[in-house]
Design an enzyme around this catalytic site. Structure first.
Site, PDB file in Angstrom:
ATOM      1  N   CYS A   1       0.860  -1.171   0.000  1.00  0.00           N
ATOM      2  CA  CYS A   1       0.000   0.000   0.000  1.00  0.00           C
ATOM      3  C   CYS A   1       0.903   1.230   0.000  1.00  0.00           C
ATOM      4  O   CYS A   1       2.124   1.118   0.176  1.00  0.00           O
ATOM      5  CB  CYS A   1      -0.937   0.011   1.203  1.00  0.00           C
ATOM      6  SG  CYS A   1      -2.329   1.163   1.019  1.00  0.00           S
TER       7      CYS A   1
ATOM      8  N   LYS B   1     -11.484  -7.861   6.529  1.00  0.00           N
ATOM      9  CA  LYS B   1     -10.959  -6.920   7.525  1.00  0.00           C
ATOM     10  C   LYS B   1     -12.004  -5.837   7.769  1.00  0.00           C
ATOM     11  O   LYS B   1     -12.539  -5.286   6.801  1.00  0.00           O
ATOM     12  CB  LYS B   1      -9.661  -6.305   6.994  1.00  0.00           C
ATOM     13  CG  LYS B   1      -8.989  -5.310   7.935  1.00  0.00           C
ATOM     14  CD  LYS B   1      -7.732  -4.741   7.295  1.00  0.00           C
ATOM     15  CE  LYS B   1      -7.059  -3.753   8.250  1.00  0.00           C
ATOM     16  NZ  LYS B   1      -5.859  -3.133   7.653  1.00  0.00           N
TER      17      LYS B   1
ATOM     18  N   CYS C   1      -4.235   6.013   0.066  1.00  0.00           N
ATOM     19  CA  CYS C   1      -3.668   4.764  -0.451  1.00  0.00           C
ATOM     20  C   CYS C   1      -3.363   4.813  -1.938  1.00  0.00           C
ATOM     21  O   CYS C   1      -3.135   3.773  -2.560  1.00  0.00           O
ATOM     22  CB  CYS C   1      -4.625   3.610  -0.151  1.00  0.00           C
ATOM     23  SG  CYS C   1      -5.012   3.425   1.601  1.00  0.00           S
TER      24      CYS C   1
ATOM     25  N   GLU D   1     -16.780  -7.995  -4.387  1.00  0.00           N
ATOM     26  CA  GLU D   1     -15.353  -7.723  -4.210  1.00  0.00           C
ATOM     27  C   GLU D   1     -14.537  -9.020  -4.263  1.00  0.00           C
ATOM     28  O   GLU D   1     -13.508  -9.100  -4.935  1.00  0.00           O
ATOM     29  CB  GLU D   1     -15.119  -7.019  -2.873  1.00  0.00           C
ATOM     30  CG  GLU D   1     -15.572  -5.564  -2.840  1.00  0.00           C
ATOM     31  CD  GLU D   1     -14.578  -4.632  -3.500  1.00  0.00           C
ATOM     32  OE1 GLU D   1     -13.540  -5.103  -4.025  1.00  0.00           O
ATOM     33  OE2 GLU D   1     -14.825  -3.410  -3.511  1.00  0.00           O
TER      34      GLU D   1
ATOM     35  N   LYS E   1     -12.467  -5.270   2.521  1.00  0.00           N
ATOM     36  CA  LYS E   1     -11.916  -4.352   3.520  1.00  0.00           C
ATOM     37  C   LYS E   1     -12.896  -3.203   3.714  1.00  0.00           C
ATOM     38  O   LYS E   1     -13.145  -2.422   2.797  1.00  0.00           O
ATOM     39  CB  LYS E   1     -10.554  -3.824   3.067  1.00  0.00           C
ATOM     40  CG  LYS E   1      -9.891  -2.886   4.082  1.00  0.00           C
ATOM     41  CD  LYS E   1      -8.520  -2.467   3.598  1.00  0.00           C
ATOM     42  CE  LYS E   1      -7.840  -1.521   4.575  1.00  0.00           C
ATOM     43  NZ  LYS E   1      -6.504  -1.094   4.117  1.00  0.00           N
TER      44      LYS E   1
ATOM     45  N   SER F   1      -6.469  -3.456  14.917  1.00  0.00           N
ATOM     46  CA  SER F   1      -5.914  -2.740  16.062  1.00  0.00           C
ATOM     47  C   SER F   1      -6.967  -2.328  17.089  1.00  0.00           C
ATOM     48  O   SER F   1      -6.741  -2.451  18.304  1.00  0.00           O
ATOM     49  CB  SER F   1      -5.165  -1.497  15.573  1.00  0.00           C
ATOM     50  OG  SER F   1      -6.029  -0.628  14.851  1.00  0.00           O
TER      51      SER F   1
ATOM     52  N   CYS G   1      -0.200   4.234   1.776  1.00  0.00           N
ATOM     53  CA  CYS G   1      -0.673   5.213   2.757  1.00  0.00           C
ATOM     54  C   CYS G   1       0.367   5.569   3.816  1.00  0.00           C
ATOM     55  O   CYS G   1       0.384   6.696   4.308  1.00  0.00           O
ATOM     56  CB  CYS G   1      -1.968   4.729   3.420  1.00  0.00           C
ATOM     57  SG  CYS G   1      -1.816   3.187   4.343  1.00  0.00           S
TER      58      CYS G   1
ATOM     59  N   ARG H   1      -3.560   3.519  12.799  1.00  0.00           N
ATOM     60  CA  ARG H   1      -3.085   4.750  12.161  1.00  0.00           C
ATOM     61  C   ARG H   1      -2.107   5.494  13.060  1.00  0.00           C
ATOM     62  O   ARG H   1      -1.249   6.229  12.571  1.00  0.00           O
ATOM     63  CB  ARG H   1      -4.280   5.602  11.744  1.00  0.00           C
ATOM     64  CG  ARG H   1      -5.019   4.935  10.591  1.00  0.00           C
ATOM     65  CD  ARG H   1      -6.327   5.576  10.216  1.00  0.00           C
ATOM     66  NE  ARG H   1      -6.962   4.789   9.155  1.00  0.00           N
ATOM     67  CZ  ARG H   1      -8.193   4.973   8.707  1.00  0.00           C
ATOM     68  NH1 ARG H   1      -8.932   5.947   9.239  1.00  0.00           N
ATOM     69  NH2 ARG H   1      -8.690   4.219   7.752  1.00  0.00           N
TER      70      ARG H   1
ATOM     71  N   ARG I   1     -11.510   7.428   3.783  1.00  0.00           N
ATOM     72  CA  ARG I   1     -11.275   6.402   2.756  1.00  0.00           C
ATOM     73  C   ARG I   1     -12.569   5.729   2.309  1.00  0.00           C
ATOM     74  O   ARG I   1     -12.559   4.634   1.760  1.00  0.00           O
ATOM     75  CB  ARG I   1     -10.286   5.371   3.303  1.00  0.00           C
ATOM     76  CG  ARG I   1      -8.909   5.977   3.537  1.00  0.00           C
ATOM     77  CD  ARG I   1      -7.925   5.001   4.137  1.00  0.00           C
ATOM     78  NE  ARG I   1      -6.613   5.645   4.267  1.00  0.00           N
ATOM     79  CZ  ARG I   1      -5.751   5.387   5.232  1.00  0.00           C
ATOM     80  NH1 ARG I   1      -6.038   4.511   6.162  1.00  0.00           N
ATOM     81  NH2 ARG I   1      -4.588   6.010   5.276  1.00  0.00           N
TER      82      ARG I   1
END
Length: 323
Positions: free
Chosen positions: A118, A246, A128, A231, A193, A272, A120, A203, A215
């Site tokens: 990625c 995710k 991204c 997807e 995602k 996270s 980002c 982040r 995003r």
């Protein structure tokens, strides 16, 4: 009286173990690592207790522990010293993820290194892809993502894991890897995602907060289920080898949907925010951390995950050894 006595199969630990339907194994776990440019860096993430940014000179101490615990796979995220509009640090041959990959493979060639693909963490704007007039451009971003994937494969990454959610990223990266001679390098696609509030602590860790907007134009709406099929179908058709869902806990229904409808290995990312909530509750004495984490992880296996990316991996590996 005529009724079923389900308790017959719960009478002892040995009996419960005999009929247990799902088992968590250390081989199921992938441990994410944040590798930072610089020296003598071991910086704990304030919102993620016991998770650190690590510079290369201190990375191997962490890898030694990971290997000693029996964990077979790590996922690398990079934190560069400098950022720019195009995120050049992501695809530089001597970028931080590339250098970390070489170092790990030098010492532990058998450890599976998964490279996050990625931009980002490397862009000054935190998005991204390439940004123009406040809009993230899909197709121009694909070229940079291909360059990133190829540079990671050249450095020795075993698996490329694109997390950018640009349309067509799997087909572009697959073609780029094949053309560069890496036709045997698999793609672990972040197929499903969601644009999630659970990414907040990450982040902090990756220093990748968008400098404007959000995003939501390229990550999925948390309210949508059927979109996940579209997807995943696209990524399978384009050549993905793994499918990631995710975040984890709020999307176990999606994990089961993906497992039921596709034959590729399913990966869940226990993100996270999920980790930080458990840690905070445990530090306050509100929960039994070990019991909650192990129940959570086996629940992910029950939902259909074959592989679990989790910041709890080291703790879980220790607890599995104890058992």
């Amino acid at each position: 009286m005529n009724f079923n006595r389900h308790r017959r199969l719960r009478q002892s630990a040995a009996m419960r173990s005999m009929v247990r339907e799902n088992q968590l194994h250390v081989e199921d776990l992938v441990y994410p690592l944040f590798v930072a440019e610089g020296e003598n860096i071991r910086k704990e993430i304030s919102s993620m207790p016991n998770v650190y940014q690590l510079s290369l000179d201190l990375l191997m101490e962490e890898i030694d522990e990971v290997v000693s615990l029996g964990i077979k796979s790590v996922l690398l995220f990079g934190i560069p010293l400098e950022k720019d509009e195009c995120g050049q640090g992501a695809f530089h041959d001597h970028g931080i993820v590339q250098e970390a990959t070489r170092l790990i493979k030098q010492h532990y060639p058998e450890l599976i290194v998964i490279a996050d693909t990625c931009l980002c963490e490397y862009t000054s704007h935190g998005h991204c892809g390439i940004v123009e007039n406040g809009k993230v451009l899909n197709d121009p971003s694909l070229k940079l993502l291909v360059d990133t994937a190829v540079s990671q494969a050249k450095a020795g990454a075993d698996i490329i894991a694109p997390s950018n959610m640009m349309d067509g990223f799997v087909t572009a990266i697959r073609a780029g890897l094949d053309e560069a001679g890496f036709e045997d390098t698999p793609i672990m696609s972040y197929a499903v995602k969601y644009s999630s509030a659970f990414y907040g602590p990450f982040r902090d860790a990756a220093e990748s907060t968008p400098q404007f907007g959000d995003r939501k134009t390229y990550q999925m709406d948390p309210a949508n289920r059927l979109e996940a099929f579209r997807e995943a179908e696209s990524d399978v058709a384009e050549g993905a080898d793994f499918l990631i869902v995710k975040p984890g806990m709020p999307y176990l229904d999606i994990v089961r949907d993906v497992k039921n409808n596709f034959t590729l290995p399913v990966v869940i990312y226990n993100v996270s925010g999920e980790y930080s909530m458990v840690k905070a509750a445990a530090q306050n004495g509100w929960i039994d951390e070990k019991s909650v984490v192990m129940e959570m992880l086996v629940g992910m296996k029950r939902a259909g995950a074959d592989i679990i990316i989790t910041y709890h991996a080291k703790d879980a590996a220790k607890w599995l050894k104890e058992n």
